[in-house]
Motif scaffolding. Structure first.
Motif, PDB file in Angstrom:
ATOM      1  N   GLY A 131     -88.962   6.846 -24.845  1.00  0.00           N
ATOM      2  CA  GLY A 131     -88.069   6.216 -25.071  1.00  0.00           C
ATOM      3  C   GLY A 131     -88.882   5.625 -26.374  1.00  0.00           C
ATOM      4  N   LEU A 132     -89.835   5.089 -26.429  1.00  0.00           N
ATOM      5  CA  LEU A 132     -90.965   4.581 -26.971  1.00  0.00           C
ATOM      6  C   LEU A 132     -92.262   4.905 -27.547  1.00  0.00           C
ATOM      7  CD1 LEU A 132     -90.506   1.038 -24.964  1.00  0.00           C
ATOM      8  CD2 LEU A 132     -90.070   1.317 -27.447  1.00  0.00           C
ATOM      9  N   PRO A 133     -92.787   5.139 -28.172  1.00  0.00           N
ATOM     10  CA  PRO A 133     -93.834   5.923 -28.915  1.00  0.00           C
ATOM     11  C   PRO A 133     -95.052   5.932 -27.704  1.00  0.00           C
ATOM     12  CG  PRO A 133     -93.155   4.575 -30.800  1.00  0.00           C
ATOM     13  CD  PRO A 133     -92.436   4.208 -29.434  1.00  0.00           C
ATOM     14  N   THR A 134     -95.184   7.229 -27.054  1.00  0.00           N
ATOM     15  CA  THR A 134     -96.050   7.569 -26.350  1.00  0.00           C
ATOM     16  C   THR A 134     -97.000   8.596 -26.858  1.00  0.00           C
ATOM     17  OG1 THR A 134     -95.547   9.214 -25.070  1.00  0.00           O
ATOM     18  CG2 THR A 134     -94.650   6.883 -24.568  1.00  0.00           C
ATOM     19  N   SER A 135     -98.440   8.919 -25.584  1.00  0.00           N
ATOM     20  CA  SER A 135     -99.315   9.209 -26.568  1.00  0.00           C
ATOM     21  C   SER A 135     -98.823  10.860 -26.263  1.00  0.00           C
ATOM     22  CB  SER A 135    -100.925   9.607 -25.956  1.00  0.00           C
ATOM     23  OG  SER A 135    -100.445   9.559 -24.652  1.00  0.00           O
ATOM     24  N   MET A 136     -97.507  11.689 -25.612  1.00  0.00           N
ATOM     25  CA  MET A 136     -96.967  12.427 -25.241  1.00  0.00           C
ATOM     26  C   MET A 136     -95.535  12.553 -25.940  1.00  0.00           C
ATOM     27  SD  MET A 136     -98.353  11.723 -21.431  1.00  0.00           S
ATOM     28  CE  MET A 136     -97.578   9.983 -21.164  1.00  0.00           C
ATOM     29  N   PRO A 137     -95.794  12.153 -26.796  1.00  0.00           N
ATOM     30  CA  PRO A 137     -94.777  12.846 -27.982  1.00  0.00           C
ATOM     31  C   PRO A 137     -93.407  13.811 -27.548  1.00  0.00           C
ATOM     32  CG  PRO A 137     -95.756  12.651 -29.369  1.00  0.00           C
ATOM     33  CD  PRO A 137     -96.530  12.698 -28.383  1.00  0.00           C
ATOM     34  N   ALA A 183     -99.181  24.812 -20.245  1.00  0.00           N
ATOM     35  CA  ALA A 183    -100.157  25.987 -20.532  1.00  0.00           C
ATOM     36  C   ALA A 183    -100.302  26.481 -21.338  1.00  0.00           C
ATOM     37  CB  ALA A 183    -100.053  26.021 -18.945  1.00  0.00           C
ATOM     38  N   GLU A 184    -100.935  27.813 -21.267  1.00  0.00           N
ATOM     39  CA  GLU A 184    -100.752  29.041 -22.227  1.00  0.00           C
ATOM     40  C   GLU A 184     -99.646  29.393 -22.219  1.00  0.00           C
ATOM     41  OE1 GLU A 184    -103.893  30.984 -23.091  1.00  0.00           O
ATOM     42  OE2 GLU A 184    -105.172  30.069 -24.132  1.00  0.00           O
ATOM     43  N   GLU A 185     -98.629  29.815 -20.779  1.00  0.00           N
ATOM     44  CA  GLU A 185     -97.743  29.979 -19.962  1.00  0.00           C
ATOM     45  C   GLU A 185     -97.231  29.155 -19.319  1.00  0.00           C
ATOM     46  OE1 GLU A 185     -98.143  34.272 -19.371  1.00  0.00           O
ATOM     47  OE2 GLU A 185     -99.125  35.241 -20.796  1.00  0.00           O
ATOM     48  N   GLY A 186     -96.264  28.180 -19.701  1.00  0.00           N
ATOM     49  CA  GLY A 186     -95.490  27.848 -18.443  1.00  0.00           C
ATOM     50  C   GLY A 186     -96.313  26.814 -18.432  1.00  0.00           C
ATOM     51  N   TYR A 187     -96.617  25.919 -17.125  1.00  0.00           N
ATOM     52  CA  TYR A 187     -96.997  24.751 -16.880  1.00  0.00           C
ATOM     53  C   TYR A 187     -97.432  25.115 -15.633  1.00  0.00           C
ATOM     54  CZ  TYR A 187     -92.956  23.704 -20.035  1.00  0.00           C
ATOM     55  OH  TYR A 187     -92.430  23.219 -21.393  1.00  0.00           O
ATOM     56  N   THR A 188     -98.434  23.635 -15.366  1.00  0.00           N
ATOM     57  CA  THR A 188     -98.877  23.644 -14.229  1.00  0.00           C
ATOM     58  C   THR A 188     -99.473  22.390 -13.499  1.00  0.00           C
ATOM     59  OG1 THR A 188    -101.438  25.176 -15.246  1.00  0.00           O
ATOM     60  CG2 THR A 188    -101.380  23.808 -13.401  1.00  0.00           C
ATOM     61  N   PRO A 189     -98.891  22.496 -12.344  1.00  0.00           N
ATOM     62  CA  PRO A 189     -98.354  20.827 -11.344  1.00  0.00           C
ATOM     63  C   PRO A 189     -99.614  19.971 -11.422  1.00  0.00           C
ATOM     64  CG  PRO A 189     -97.848  22.985 -10.405  1.00  0.00           C
ATOM     65  CD  PRO A 189     -98.964  23.211 -11.061  1.00  0.00           C
ATOM     66  N   TYR A 190     -99.325  19.107 -11.545  1.00  0.00           N
ATOM     67  CA  TYR A 190    -100.784  17.887 -11.513  1.00  0.00           C
ATOM     68  C   TYR A 190    -101.456  18.090  -9.458  1.00  0.00           C
ATOM     69  CZ  TYR A 190     -99.713  14.799 -15.705  1.00  0.00           C
ATOM     70  OH  TYR A 190     -99.805  14.909 -16.747  1.00  0.00           O
ATOM     71  N   ASN A 191    -102.747  18.603 -10.038  1.00  0.00           N
ATOM     72  CA  ASN A 191    -103.410  18.938  -8.521  1.00  0.00           C
ATOM     73  C   ASN A 191    -104.673  17.725  -8.421  1.00  0.00           C
ATOM     74  OD1 ASN A 191    -103.834  19.677  -6.312  1.00  0.00           O
ATOM     75  ND2 ASN A 191    -104.895  21.464  -7.034  1.00  0.00           N
ATOM     76  N   GLU A 192    -104.967  17.446  -7.577  1.00  0.00           N
ATOM     77  CA  GLU A 192    -107.377  16.811  -6.987  1.00  0.00           C
ATOM     78  C   GLU A 192    -107.428  16.757  -9.014  1.00  0.00           C
ATOM     79  OE1 GLU A 192    -108.831  19.604  -5.127  1.00  0.00           O
ATOM     80  OE2 GLU A 192    -107.328  19.217  -3.124  1.00  0.00           O
ATOM     81  N   TYR A 247    -106.652  15.434 -16.563  1.00  0.00           N
ATOM     82  CA  TYR A 247    -107.697  14.440 -17.336  1.00  0.00           C
ATOM     83  C   TYR A 247    -107.985  15.724 -18.963  1.00  0.00           C
ATOM     84  CZ  TYR A 247    -107.665  10.465 -14.437  1.00  0.00           C
ATOM     85  OH  TYR A 247    -107.725   9.658 -13.500  1.00  0.00           O
ATOM     86  N   VAL A 248    -106.549  15.744 -19.361  1.00  0.00           N
ATOM     87  CA  VAL A 248    -107.024  16.678 -20.787  1.00  0.00           C
ATOM     88  C   VAL A 248    -106.425  16.050 -21.563  1.00  0.00           C
ATOM     89  CG1 VAL A 248    -107.322  18.987 -18.868  1.00  0.00           C
ATOM     90  CG2 VAL A 248    -104.969  18.026 -19.580  1.00  0.00           C
ATOM     91  N   ASP A 249    -106.051  17.053 -22.930  1.00  0.00           N
ATOM     92  CA  ASP A 249    -105.956  16.290 -23.798  1.00  0.00           C
ATOM     93  C   ASP A 249    -104.740  15.907 -23.530  1.00  0.00           C
ATOM     94  OD1 ASP A 249    -104.229  16.506 -26.727  1.00  0.00           O
ATOM     95  OD2 ASP A 249    -106.128  16.560 -27.239  1.00  0.00           O
ATOM     96  N   ALA A 250    -103.773  14.584 -24.014  1.00  0.00           N
ATOM     97  CA  ALA A 250    -102.635  13.935 -24.009  1.00  0.00           C
ATOM     98  C   ALA A 250    -101.282  14.631 -23.892  1.00  0.00           C
ATOM     99  CB  ALA A 250    -102.620  12.120 -24.476  1.00  0.00           C
ATOM    100  N   SER A 251    -101.763  15.266 -25.316  1.00  0.00           N
ATOM    101  CA  SER A 251    -100.714  16.268 -26.059  1.00  0.00           C
ATOM    102  C   SER A 251     -99.783  17.763 -24.843  1.00  0.00           C
ATOM    103  CB  SER A 251    -101.246  16.896 -27.277  1.00  0.00           C
ATOM    104  OG  SER A 251    -102.074  18.114 -27.083  1.00  0.00           O
TER     105      SER A 251
END
Length: 314
Positions: free
Chosen positions: A192-198, A142-151, A155-159
């Motif tokens: 360890g391998l290429p992903t959409s979340m480098p 997030a813009e400040e910190g992180y948001t836990p996955y929830n419900e 489903y947002v940009d993979a980055s």
């Protein structure tokens, strides 16, 4: 591996008769240990998920590993998933959970952690001659910190997906430094391998590599991941990275029929030896018709309905 169907009633009888190892009887650091591993069962979504879990648990009853572990995307945590959790819990020995993104499709992270009886979203334990770290990559940047996955908020940009938050990374550095044993890492999303979340993946890899640069014996030796529903291996900066194939299917996308199921369950047993050798057992199945190639899926050649046998060392 033989794959047979088994009723839940029969399995419970077998589980009682076998008297699997309890947490108090985990083997010493001088012993080899065996871990039964299954990834991406997707109970509630994948066809015949309970049948696939029954197949795995039948193999567990026959193979008698010291512990079992599921690599995420196990079930939705809803009332309908209780049959899945009950079957998993019929194993009398230690059964470990890794959080996957789809485990939070309908519930919060805190809810699924409590329902599954996990000590925390991320945690560690000693397993014979190894230290084991279980990571939680189910956080949005997030813009400040992180948001836990929830419900299903992921489903947002993979980055922006798949992060271990800063508190967890600090915990990881400290946990690795405290252990005198070589370490195995388990995470849902691939490392360890290429992903959409480098960026998210690299942040974890840097912590592992920095630790290894400072120590001689208690290094991180291997990372095991699920999520990608493919069988992959690489060695990067002296760390083994293995992606364990899904128990159930590969997602080919809406244009090609969405889900390409396997005919039977995929899973593996991994034996960890005190001399540093790791033996990953093969498991082979096939595609239900039509296969990804028959559907015209352009990347069909990259997909394999199996888990490869591998023998790896330090």
């Amino acid at each position: 591996m033989m794959q047979q169907q088994i009723s839940r009633r029969e399995l419970l009888k077998i589980g009682t008769a076998c008297l699997f190892l309890s947490p108090g009887r985990i083997k010493a650091q001088t012993d080899s240990v065996c871990l039964g591993v299954i990834a991406d069962l997707h109970h509630g979504l994948a066809p015949r998920a309970m049948e696939r879990l029954e197949t795995f648990m039948r193999a567990v009853a026959e193979r008698k590993p010291d512990a079992i572990l599921q690599l995420g995307d196990f079930n939705y945590g809803t009332e309908e998933s209780d049959e899945c959790l009950d079957l998993w819990n019929s194993f009398v020995g230690p059964g470990y959970h890794v959080l996957g993104n789809h485990d939070m499709d309908f519930v919060s992270k805190d809810f699924i952690v409590q329902k599954w009886g996990m000590p925390a979203p991320y945690y560690s334990f000693d397993f014979g001659p190894y230290h084991v770290v279980v990571l939680d990559r189910n956080n949005l940047k997030a813009e400040e910190g992180y948001t836990p996955y929830n419900e299903a908020n992921f489903y947002v940009d993979a980055s922006l997906r798949g992060y271990a938050d800063d508190v967890q990374l600090a915990w990881l550095r400290d946990d690795l430094a405290k252990s005198s044993l070589p370490t195995l890492v388990f995470a849902h999303q691939g490392l360890g391998l290429p992903t959409s979340m480098p960026e998210a993946s690299r942040a974890i890899e840097v912590v592992l590599e920095e630790h290894n640069s400072k120590v001689a014996d208690n290094k991180v030796v291997a990372c095991f991941c699920g999520h990608h529903h493919i069988d992959r291996y690489t060695r990067k900066n002296d760390i083994h990275y293995l992606w364990i194939n899904s128990a159930s299917y590969y997602w080919v996308g809406a244009d090609y029929g969405s889900m390409a199921p396997y005919t039977s369950a995929l899973y593996t047993f991994i034996t960890f030896h005190p001399d540093g050798q790791m033996e990953i057992e093969a498991c082979h199945t096939d595609w239900e018709d039509p296969s990804p190639a028959d559907r015209g899926f352009p990347r069909a050649g990259e997909l394999t309905p199996f888990i490869s046998a591998r023998s790896l060392g330090h």
